[in-house]
Motif scaffolding. Sequence first.
Motif, short mmCIF file in Angstrom:
data_model
loop_
_atom_site.label_atom_id
_atom_site.label_comp_id
_atom_site.label_asym_id
_atom_site.label_seq_id
_atom_site.Cartn_x
_atom_site.Cartn_y
_atom_site.Cartn_z
N ASP A 243 55.18 114.08 131.22
CA ASP A 243 53.52 113.54 129.34
C ASP A 243 54.59 113.03 128.23
O ASP A 243 53.19 113.32 127.53
N VAL A 244 55.88 113.33 128.15
CA VAL A 244 56.60 112.53 127.25
C VAL A 244 57.04 110.68 127.78
O VAL A 244 56.92 110.48 128.36
N ASP A 245 56.64 110.10 126.43
CA ASP A 245 56.81 109.05 126.02
C ASP A 245 58.34 108.96 126.83
O ASP A 245 59.00 108.34 125.31
N PHE A 246 58.93 108.84 127.58
CA PHE A 246 60.35 109.20 127.94
C PHE A 246 60.95 108.17 127.37
O PHE A 246 61.92 107.75 126.60
N ASP A 247 61.09 106.71 127.31
CA ASP A 247 61.84 105.54 127.38
C ASP A 247 61.87 105.54 125.75
O ASP A 247 62.96 105.66 124.65
N ARG A 248 61.03 106.03 124.70
CA ARG A 248 61.09 106.01 123.49
C ARG A 248 61.16 107.54 122.55
O ARG A 248 62.30 107.21 122.10
N VAL A 249 60.94 107.75 123.01
CA VAL A 249 61.66 109.18 122.64
C VAL A 249 63.06 110.00 123.33
O VAL A 249 63.44 110.52 122.65
N LYS A 250 63.61 109.36 124.27
CA LYS A 250 64.85 109.55 124.24
C LYS A 250 65.87 108.41 123.62
O LYS A 250 66.63 109.45 123.22
N GLU A 251 65.60 108.08 122.54
CA GLU A 251 65.59 107.57 121.17
C GLU A 251 65.70 108.32 120.22
O GLU A 251 67.11 108.35 119.41
N GLN A 252 65.53 109.47 120.19
CA GLN A 252 64.70 110.38 119.24
C GLN A 252 65.41 111.90 119.69
O GLN A 252 66.39 112.39 118.29
N ALA A 253 65.56 112.73 121.19
CA ALA A 253 65.94 113.55 121.07
C ALA A 253 67.20 113.56 121.98
O ALA A 253 67.76 112.30 121.37
N GLY A 254 67.62 114.76 121.44
CA GLY A 254 69.02 114.96 121.60
C GLY A 254 69.59 115.53 123.06
O GLY A 254 70.49 115.12 123.19
N TRP A 255 68.41 115.71 123.78
CA TRP A 255 68.67 116.18 125.28
C TRP A 255 66.88 115.74 125.68
O TRP A 255 65.77 116.47 125.29
N ILE A 256 66.83 115.31 127.25
CA ILE A 256 65.86 115.60 127.79
C ILE A 256 65.72 115.26 129.35
O ILE A 256 66.66 115.00 129.90
N THR A 257 64.34 115.50 130.00
CA THR A 257 64.07 115.62 130.97
C THR A 257 63.39 114.63 131.62
O THR A 257 62.31 114.74 130.65
N PRO A 258 63.74 113.94 133.40
CA PRO A 258 63.12 112.21 133.38
C PRO A 258 61.92 113.09 134.33
O PRO A 258 62.10 114.40 135.03
N VAL A 259 60.99 111.95 134.36
CA VAL A 259 60.13 112.56 135.26
C VAL A 259 59.99 110.91 136.27
O VAL A 259 59.32 110.06 135.92
N PRO A 260 59.65 110.66 137.77
CA PRO A 260 60.72 112.12 138.38
C PRO A 260 62.45 112.65 137.89
O PRO A 260 63.36 111.28 137.52
N GLY A 261 62.60 113.62 139.22
CA GLY A 261 63.92 113.73 139.13
C GLY A 261 63.71 115.10 138.06
O GLY A 261 65.31 115.36 137.42
N GLY A 262 63.05 115.58 136.97
CA GLY A 262 63.45 116.84 136.27
C GLY A 262 63.49 117.63 136.32
O GLY A 262 63.59 118.37 137.60
N VAL A 263 62.27 118.37 136.11
CA VAL A 263 60.71 119.40 136.00
C VAL A 263 61.15 119.91 137.81
O VAL A 263 61.06 120.93 138.01
#
Length: 285
Positions: A243-263
Amino acid sequence: MSALIIDGKALALTLREAIAQGVQELVKTAGIKPGLAAVLVGDDPASAVYVRNKKLACEKAGIFPQEHRLPASTTQESLVTLIHQLNGDERIHGILVQLPLPSHIDTKIILQAVSPDKDADGFHPVNVGHLVEGDPIFVPCTPKGVMHMIDSTGEPIAGKRAVVIGRSNIVGKPVAMLLLHRHATVTICHSRTQDLPGVVREADIVVAAIGKPHFVTKDMVKPGAMVIDVGINRLPDGQLVGDVDFDRVKEQAGWITPVPGGVGPMTIAMLLQNTLESARRKAGC
Ligand code: NAD
């Protein structure tokens, strides 16, 4: 800045090794082999994959897997009868009914038929009540996995602003409750929340459980925030995304979970954990 990745695959692997060890010890000390029954009604391909993966995970952990595949035409009464049989089966310590069920079956009635003592998914109202009271017996698997991932960062939860997007009984509500019990200040956002991006921007911890690809964008995330992505969405090209725009949000967040391979991998590990804990309770240890 690039976020630290919370690697659900690696965390789940470590957990599953510990669970396998725990199973061996329980067999040795109490002569009890934990058993998990999975009930699948109908032929939804995604559900069939989930049930198969859960069975394989059980086998690897030394847990006795019992699979019940029933046709989509199964009546509610015969499903309840099967669940009552499993409730009384000494070899079984956890029962999971794969959702969604066909529309002619009342999901609430089925979940309430599962004995609260074997409710590996933690969906029975008795277990929901224990969770709300802050004294849970079975914690639903995905929320339990989310909390484990947050804890794996070593970051304290108490006092933090947490925003959970999604209010389902399976994910959103129990995650919010678990965060509250750990003394976060929790807000739940849903489809009627006004200024959802503004609310999410205040969060130190964001948990996204909506089911909409790339819903959480970079401009919604406070710099340094922790972003846990529960969503599983299949794009038209077959790609699996959260549900998260991983590639862009990871530039802003401190920690992030990937999909797949996360929750996702954490959910299965927690199902095994719940089954082991249930068998331990049965053994009185
Ligand atoms: P659900 O459909 O039951 O609930 C979705 C929630 O999102 C609802 O509460 C709804 O209010 C909210 N929502 C929908 N549209 C919204 C919008 N535009 N703005 C704000 N909120 C909105 O789904 P669920 O069962 O909670 O699952 C959510 C996602 O998590 C799905 O993608 C599902 O596949 C995934 N999931 C993953 C795992 C896992 O193991 N990783 C486990 C369960 C669910």
